[in-house]
Design an enzyme around this catalytic site. Sequence first.
Site, PDB file in Angstrom:
ATOM      1  N   ASP A 176      15.108 -17.451 -47.556  1.00 34.26           N
ATOM      2  CA  ASP A 176      14.230 -17.893 -47.083  1.00 34.26           C
ATOM      3  C   ASP A 176      12.864 -18.121 -47.834  1.00 34.26           C
ATOM      4  O   ASP A 176      12.445 -18.942 -48.043  1.00 34.26           O
ATOM      5  CB  ASP A 176      13.738 -17.374 -45.594  1.00 34.26           C
ATOM      6  N   HIS A 224      54.116 -10.183 -18.974  1.00 36.78           N
ATOM      7  CA  HIS A 224      55.371  -9.595 -19.170  1.00 36.78           C
ATOM      8  C   HIS A 224      56.257 -10.505 -19.041  1.00 36.78           C
ATOM      9  O   HIS A 224      56.542 -11.687 -18.747  1.00 36.78           O
ATOM     10  CB  HIS A 224      55.462  -8.451 -17.808  1.00 36.78           C
ATOM     11  N   GLU A 284      48.358  -6.159 -11.686  1.00 37.14           N
ATOM     12  CA  GLU A 284      48.410  -7.295 -11.009  1.00 37.14           C
ATOM     13  C   GLU A 284      47.630  -7.371  -9.398  1.00 37.14           C
ATOM     14  O   GLU A 284      47.294  -6.305  -9.063  1.00 37.14           O
ATOM     15  CB  GLU A 284      49.537  -8.023 -10.810  1.00 37.14           C
TER      16      GLU A 284
END
Length: 432
Positions: A126, A238, A313
């Site tokens: 910069d 799975h 789950e």
Amino acid sequence: MTSYVIEADGGSRGNPGPAGYGAVVRDATDGQVLAEVAEAIGVTTNNVAEYRGLIAGLRAVLDLAGEGASVAVRMDSKLVVEQMAGRWKIKNEGLRPLALEAGALARRLRVTEWTWIPRHRNGHADRLANEAMDAAAQGLAWKAGGTSGAGGTGASGAGAAGALAPGRAPSGADAPGATEQTDLLDVAGAAPSATLAADLSGPAASVAAAQQRAAGQGKGTGWAPPTRVATSLLLLRHGETPLSAERRFSGLGDAELTANGLAQAAAAARRLSREPYRIDAVVCSPLKRARQTAEAVARSTGLDVDVDEDLRETDFGAWERHTFTEIQRRWPDELAAWLADPEAAPPGGESFAAVADRVRRAEERLVERYEGRTVLVVSHVTPIKTLLRLALMAPPEALYRMHLDLACLSLIEHYADGRSVVKSFNDTSHLR
């Protein structure tokens, strides 16, 4: 291993207005400044100046080290970094020629990362850009060392006003600091920056273990710790069970894989045991179907399987083992509410909102424990969808707009600044 670091910046006083760029090349090991380049480029926009700074930095490395040099690019322009990394499309046609020029130069080097850094970390580049603009305002040309001489603004492109810097370590605003986002893009010979809008999806690209090896295991670059790379979560659903084969709700019931499900798990294991996959850990749901799938991969990779209870789950309660049609007939009002509201739960079961709470906990643990590494997460439809939704910052209702096949792979990369990127979704190519 990265040998050089480019820090580049550009700015415009007016946007568009009088503009200039700056770039600095450092030794990646100790941060020593090896080259500086800056130039005023007339009236243009910030983004043009930023691209010109990048181009100048790439050319400086080519001049310094020749083709094939290993370089990390760091800028405080999110737009330039993301476009060069191929994650953002180029919508401004005025920037496309500059992006193509930068891409052509990058292909002559070995770019190991495109990284966004905060502006205060880019102070050296910069300052060079501002020096060039200040000099131009006085009718002078920038010269290395911060001095100016009479003359024009120099040639276009990389800038004629560039020089090798005397050996000196950075200090103050120039000192290197921790970066905010890193994504290595050269895994397995891939060069996404060459096409700019390249498709970076697929677990074969940019996995964190390969990032760590490319940087040197246990070694930093002198700029940031080696763990400032993506933590990759490979998400594997799975394989088939008797309930999934009959399209029945399967939550906490502990169904085993069918023969076809075992074959699907074996196919995933074969894929994940080959390059470019180098999995560092296998974590799975406690349910048998997920454990069987995870164990197949673990056997082929020589890893142990860790179990995380929060990856189980959804508890479907009274709906367990029923088909959608059966549920629609017996619990029509409850089903309608469940489909309309993630806060609603099946009778005696668990809402998607509750699942999201525990999955978020699991995700936080995984990212913290395995920072900078690749983790195979073997789970189920709802937890995997939830992880993807969270990465995309999508609303809970997005769960109803996703489909995951049995034994599919998805990939999420998590960065140290808290950002996440979904790199792949529902990939079943290993099953074909």
